[in-house]
Write a protein that holds these residues in place. Sequence first.
Motif, PDB file in Angstrom:
ATOM      1  N   LEU A 299      18.845 -48.443 -12.879  1.00  0.00           N
ATOM      2  CA  LEU A 299      19.411 -47.197 -13.482  1.00  0.00           C
ATOM      3  C   LEU A 299      18.870 -46.021 -13.024  1.00  0.00           C
ATOM      4  O   LEU A 299      19.299 -45.089 -12.659  1.00  0.00           O
ATOM      5  CB  LEU A 299      19.071 -47.352 -14.884  1.00  0.00           C
TER       6      LEU A 299
ATOM      7  N   THR B 215      29.192 -44.732  -8.744  1.00  0.00           N
ATOM      8  CA  THR B 215      28.302 -45.552 -10.026  1.00  0.00           C
ATOM      9  C   THR B 215      28.153 -46.949  -9.872  1.00  0.00           C
ATOM     10  O   THR B 215      27.353 -47.570  -9.835  1.00  0.00           O
ATOM     11  CB  THR B 215      28.685 -44.888 -11.229  1.00  0.00           C
TER      12      THR B 215
ATOM     13  N   PHE C 162      29.127 -47.191 -18.691  1.00  0.00           N
ATOM     14  CA  PHE C 162      29.007 -45.898 -17.920  1.00  0.00           C
ATOM     15  C   PHE C 162      30.653 -45.301 -17.764  1.00  0.00           C
ATOM     16  O   PHE C 162      30.722 -44.159 -17.673  1.00  0.00           O
ATOM     17  CB  PHE C 162      28.398 -46.243 -16.467  1.00  0.00           C
ATOM     18  N   THR C 163      31.459 -46.434 -17.499  1.00  0.00           N
ATOM     19  CA  THR C 163      32.712 -45.860 -17.377  1.00  0.00           C
ATOM     20  C   THR C 163      33.495 -45.250 -18.342  1.00  0.00           C
ATOM     21  O   THR C 163      34.156 -44.317 -18.262  1.00  0.00           O
ATOM     22  CB  THR C 163      33.719 -47.143 -16.675  1.00  0.00           C
TER      23      THR C 163
END
Length: 292
Positions: A71, A218, A274-275
């Motif tokens: 991360l 990402t 995250f998305t």
Amino acid sequence: MKSRKQKYLGYLYIAPWLIGFFVLTLYPFVVSLLYSFTDYDMFQMDFVGLKNYMEIFTTDNTAMDSLGRTLLYTVVSVPLKLAMALTVALMLNKIRKGRGVFYTVFYLPSILGSSVALAILWKYVFKKDGLVNLLLGVIGIEGPNWLGNPDLALPVMMLLPLWQMGAPMVIFLAALKNVPTDLTEAARIDGAGPFRIFWKITLPMISPIIFFNAIMQTIEIIQIFTPAYLVTKGGPVKSTYLYSLYLYDTAFRDMKVGYASALSWILFSIIITFTLVFFSLSGKWVYYSDER
């Protein structure tokens, strides 16, 4: 009759893609979820329920450490890569002569695809007697052991994705060419400087592309495996032991396929999170020209 034949012919044309999707994508996707609830070692399978997931989050310090390291790698590398890609795109957008040559030079590292060759090159550039230390020696500086120092190895690895900024750069360049020139010219006539034009006009106009590139990069970098495997093998002292490398070792070295499947589904869940966060925050800063 003719339309039916055309319909079947269409299915025939897309059959290779359908076979590839169901056999190589959907089937492994579903099976890995089933394996994640088992103790499977390629020879024997026992259903263990949520044991794998509980162990990962409670007793597996290696998993948590490698996840935190990954991360951190993602949070640092993605903004750096996007900033570099946008900076180069802004420069290339101003070039009139020899544009094709510059396009080729900056995009060439991205053609390497899997980054295997680039990772090997990076290893030889930053090794103890590599190119970087050779250049430092010319000016009288003794270079450190970049890849052998636990404090330096991960930062050096974070710079590697910058070399492959060709794909987001090309997308940024296409977006910059679609920024209305009448807006920038009007701002320039009103006395706005280059920085103000970029901040108030260019950046909002290309914000959907920034949003797209941020999500794609990402997803790509959080799964990164090749550099850690080829350059440092996760060392020194596991300072570059990323989550994907731990997943690989668990599945193919320790033969704990069920446990590795649980690790992969945790990574998938993090990517989805995250998305969703990106999409939930996009309304605050992403501007679409067709919005009122």
